[in-house]
Design an enzyme around this catalytic site. Sequence first.
Site, short mmCIF file in Angstrom:
data_model
loop_
_atom_site.label_atom_id
_atom_site.label_comp_id
_atom_site.label_asym_id
_atom_site.label_seq_id
_atom_site.Cartn_x
_atom_site.Cartn_y
_atom_site.Cartn_z
N ARG A 71 4.98 4.89 11.26
CA ARG A 71 4.45 4.38 12.52
C ARG A 71 2.95 4.71 12.60
O ARG A 71 2.38 5.23 11.63
CB ARG A 71 5.19 5.00 13.71
CG ARG A 71 5.03 6.49 13.82
CD ARG A 71 5.94 7.04 14.94
NE ARG A 71 5.91 8.48 14.97
CZ ARG A 71 6.81 9.23 15.58
NH1 ARG A 71 7.82 8.68 16.22
NH2 ARG A 71 6.72 10.55 15.57
N CYS A 118 1.48 8.75 5.78
CA CYS A 118 1.14 7.47 5.13
C CYS A 118 1.41 7.58 3.63
O CYS A 118 1.86 6.63 3.00
CB CYS A 118 -0.32 7.11 5.35
SG CYS A 118 -0.84 7.15 7.07
N TRP A 136 -7.61 1.33 0.16
CA TRP A 136 -7.34 -0.11 0.04
C TRP A 136 -8.35 -0.76 -0.88
O TRP A 136 -8.03 -1.64 -1.67
CB TRP A 136 -7.35 -0.79 1.43
CG TRP A 136 -6.16 -0.45 2.28
CD1 TRP A 136 -6.17 0.08 3.54
CD2 TRP A 136 -4.77 -0.64 1.95
NE1 TRP A 136 -4.89 0.24 4.01
CE2 TRP A 136 -4.01 -0.19 3.06
CE3 TRP A 136 -4.10 -1.12 0.83
CZ2 TRP A 136 -2.61 -0.22 3.09
CZ3 TRP A 136 -2.69 -1.17 0.85
CH2 TRP A 136 -1.98 -0.71 1.97
N THR A 167 -0.36 6.46 12.86
CA THR A 167 -0.73 7.87 12.65
C THR A 167 -2.17 8.14 13.04
O THR A 167 -2.58 9.30 13.14
CB THR A 167 -0.60 8.24 11.16
OG1 THR A 167 -1.47 7.39 10.41
CG2 THR A 167 0.83 8.10 10.64
N CYS A 209 -3.48 11.08 4.52
CA CYS A 209 -2.52 11.32 5.61
C CYS A 209 -1.13 11.43 4.98
O CYS A 209 -0.66 10.49 4.32
CB CYS A 209 -2.59 10.14 6.59
SG CYS A 209 -1.19 9.98 7.71
N HIS A 251 0.32 -4.37 2.37
CA HIS A 251 -0.71 -3.94 3.31
C HIS A 251 -0.41 -4.52 4.71
O HIS A 251 -0.45 -3.81 5.72
CB HIS A 251 -2.07 -4.43 2.78
CG HIS A 251 -3.27 -3.90 3.46
ND1 HIS A 251 -4.54 -4.10 2.99
CD2 HIS A 251 -3.43 -3.18 4.60
CE1 HIS A 251 -5.41 -3.54 3.78
NE2 HIS A 251 -4.78 -2.97 4.78
N SER A 278 -1.21 -7.48 -0.89
CA SER A 278 -1.64 -7.88 0.44
C SER A 278 -0.44 -7.92 1.40
O SER A 278 -0.56 -7.56 2.57
CB SER A 278 -2.30 -9.26 0.34
OG SER A 278 -2.52 -9.79 1.61
N ARG A 283 -5.54 -7.59 14.03
CA ARG A 283 -5.28 -7.63 12.59
C ARG A 283 -4.81 -9.01 12.11
O ARG A 283 -5.02 -9.36 10.95
CB ARG A 283 -4.22 -6.59 12.22
CG ARG A 283 -4.72 -5.18 12.41
CD ARG A 283 -3.60 -4.19 12.27
NE ARG A 283 -4.03 -2.85 12.68
CZ ARG A 283 -4.67 -2.00 11.87
NH1 ARG A 283 -4.94 -2.35 10.63
NH2 ARG A 283 -5.03 -0.82 12.31
P1 FAD Z 1 -7.43 -1.80 6.90
O1 FAD Z 1 -6.00 -2.09 7.12
O2 FAD Z 1 -7.82 -0.42 6.49
O3 FAD Z 1 -7.94 -2.82 5.80
C1 FAD Z 1 -9.21 -2.69 5.15
C2 FAD Z 1 -9.73 -4.09 4.89
O4 FAD Z 1 -8.85 -4.77 4.01
C3 FAD Z 1 -9.78 -4.94 6.18
O5 FAD Z 1 -10.99 -4.82 6.83
C4 FAD Z 1 -9.55 -6.33 5.62
O6 FAD Z 1 -10.74 -6.93 5.19
C5 FAD Z 1 -8.67 -6.11 4.43
N1 FAD Z 1 -7.26 -6.33 4.74
C6 FAD Z 1 -6.54 -5.86 5.80
N2 FAD Z 1 -5.27 -6.25 5.70
C7 FAD Z 1 -5.17 -6.97 4.56
C8 FAD Z 1 -4.11 -7.63 3.91
N3 FAD Z 1 -2.87 -7.62 4.39
N4 FAD Z 1 -4.38 -8.31 2.77
C9 FAD Z 1 -5.61 -8.33 2.24
N5 FAD Z 1 -6.67 -7.70 2.81
C10 FAD Z 1 -6.44 -7.03 3.94
N6 FAD Z 1 -1.84 3.87 9.24
C11 FAD Z 1 -0.90 4.21 10.17
O7 FAD Z 1 -1.19 4.29 11.35
N7 FAD Z 1 0.40 4.45 9.77
C12 FAD Z 1 0.79 4.37 8.46
O8 FAD Z 1 1.95 4.62 8.14
C13 FAD Z 1 -0.20 4.02 7.48
N8 FAD Z 1 0.12 3.96 6.17
C14 FAD Z 1 -0.87 3.72 5.26
C15 FAD Z 1 -0.55 3.73 3.89
C16 FAD Z 1 -1.54 3.53 2.96
C17 FAD Z 1 -1.20 3.56 1.49
C18 FAD Z 1 -2.90 3.32 3.36
C19 FAD Z 1 -3.99 3.15 2.35
C20 FAD Z 1 -3.21 3.29 4.71
C21 FAD Z 1 -2.21 3.48 5.67
N9 FAD Z 1 -2.50 3.46 7.02
C22 FAD Z 1 -1.53 3.78 7.93
C23 FAD Z 1 -3.82 3.04 7.49
C24 FAD Z 1 -3.86 1.53 7.81
O9 FAD Z 1 -3.29 0.76 6.78
C25 FAD Z 1 -5.29 1.02 8.00
O10 FAD Z 1 -6.04 1.36 6.88
C26 FAD Z 1 -5.96 1.58 9.25
O11 FAD Z 1 -5.18 1.32 10.39
C27 FAD Z 1 -7.36 0.95 9.45
O12 FAD Z 1 -7.22 -0.45 9.61
P2 FAD Z 1 -8.43 -1.48 9.55
O13 FAD Z 1 -8.19 -2.51 10.58
O14 FAD Z 1 -9.72 -0.76 9.60
O15 FAD Z 1 -8.28 -2.23 8.15
#
Ligand code: FAD
Length: 468
Positions: free
Chosen positions: A187, A397, A200, A189, A394, A255, A252, A287
């Site tokens: 969920r 995560c 990423w 975090t 984290c 993600h 993707s 998102r």
């Molecule tokens: P991010 O999700 O960090 O994405 C970075 C960039 O990648 C974006 O700006 C966009 O350009 C691109 N992007 C985004 N989504 C996609 C996609 N689907 N396909 C292609 N490109 C994309 N957070 C939690 O709260 N709970 C969790 O359980 C959790 N688990 C995680 C597990 C891992 C392995 C990682 C690396 C991160 C996790 N996170 C978790 C963090 C979360 O995924 C995001 O990184 C965070 O919320 C910041 O989001 P953001 O909007 O800045 O973009």
Amino acid sequence: MGRRWGLLVGVLGAVWLLGSGQGGRQPAESAAQRCFCQVSGYLDDCTCDVETIDRFNNYRLFPRLQNLLESDYFRYYKVNLKRPCPFWNDISQCGRRDCAVKPCQSDEVPDGIKSVSYKYSEEANSLIEECEQAERLGAVDESLSEETQKAVLQWTKHDDSSDNFCEADDIQSPDAEYVDLLLNPERYTGYKGPDAWKIWNVIYEENCFKPQTIKRPLNPLASGQGKSEENTFYSWLEGLCVEKRAFYRLISGLHASINVHLSARYLLQDTWLEKKWGHNVTEFQQRFDGILTKGEGPRRLKNLYFLYLIELRALSKVVPFFERPDFQLFTGNKIQDAENKMLLLEILHEIKSFPLHFDENSFFAGDKKEANKLKEDFRLHFRNISRIMDCVGCLKCRLWGKLQTQGLGTALKILFSEKLIANMPESGPSYEFHLTRQEIVSLFNAFGRISTSVKELENFRKLLQNIH
Ligand code: FAD
């Protein structure tokens, strides 16, 4: 009157702003349409459509799968969260309360699960032990039939299999612990910003077959991006062979799934009395809204459906393995174990009946030498991604990241294992193909996560229908 007028101007302004985000005047779409109108119809590289998956998952599969995942066999996952990051050493643990993972006390986990080599029935395990000992002594028990001797020796070797798409976690290490997945749910975090982006970024930039010169659209770690980067990226992706394109779409999709979960189980209220978790529609829109994300959000949701299809196909293909009479979901509770196996087979037969399965035969086809090289590259890239999970700062995560990459790696192993291809399904279950308990638990839990995401999309669709 004044307030109402102000509100109307505000709404019109917002609609115009959203419309102009795509460079022109757009008809005002509803919030639900902006996230979902492009997430419908056929999925690229497949013969399946989104609506068929929604119906199948949400009404037929999801509830039963959740039941299964609540059983003891599937809720306890052994994991080493203390492995050092193999790529860089400045990794900071985020220290947030919601990132903490609470491991199990040793008396919480059923003994049957803890007994090290339980992969099959008790009889099969004792055979394995006998054979391992015989092998060490340079002899094999002659009372066993030749066929059984051969099969059992194969079983003992399967863990080193070159079919693996994931770096195996060292669960024999004293640092590895059992975690109750139900008590440590995936969920929100609060893990975000440059640390999360770095993970990423490394995954996409260094492991998705992408040349450095091609920029990912909206990459927060690259400055000054425009429409031309987006065009270059997608024409690069379209020009790739189907396997490499699939690789990007799987990552993707994973993600997107993680980001759907954190939006669906968001921390809505945090007082000293209670914490309240639930859907955060704004977080979801940021998102996945087509306009707010310049079209990226809906594409990402489609990738999530693609990932669903890949894991679904793997499960349908491995049914004969689970149908073997000597296979048990062993926890030591005979009655419960038998009931769980029945539920597992019911779910797998439902999955097998899905009418529009992905056809993996289009992968790694053509010239054998080239196909094998491509498969090896695919495997190495994926293994690298599983290693990157040890760099996630984290712990919560990291736990779910490790579990889901191991689950997807297991699905790929099933889809592309030569042993499975050679022996299933017509010729019945092959005794050369094996899955460890770790692989089984991660495979089903990873699929459970994607299945939950698809279900959550239905919930968000409904919530967004009430918003403009
Ligand atoms: P991010 O999700 O960090 O994405 C970075 C960039 O990648 C974006 O700006 C966009 O350009 C691109 N992007 C985004 N989504 C996609 C996609 N689907 N396909 C292609 N490109 C994309 N957070 C939690 O709260 N709970 C969790 O359980 C959790 N688990 C995680 C597990 C891992 C392995 C990682 C690396 C991160 C996790 N996170 C978790 C963090 C979360 O995924 C995001 O990184 C965070 O919320 C910041 O989001 P953001 O909007 O800045 O973009």
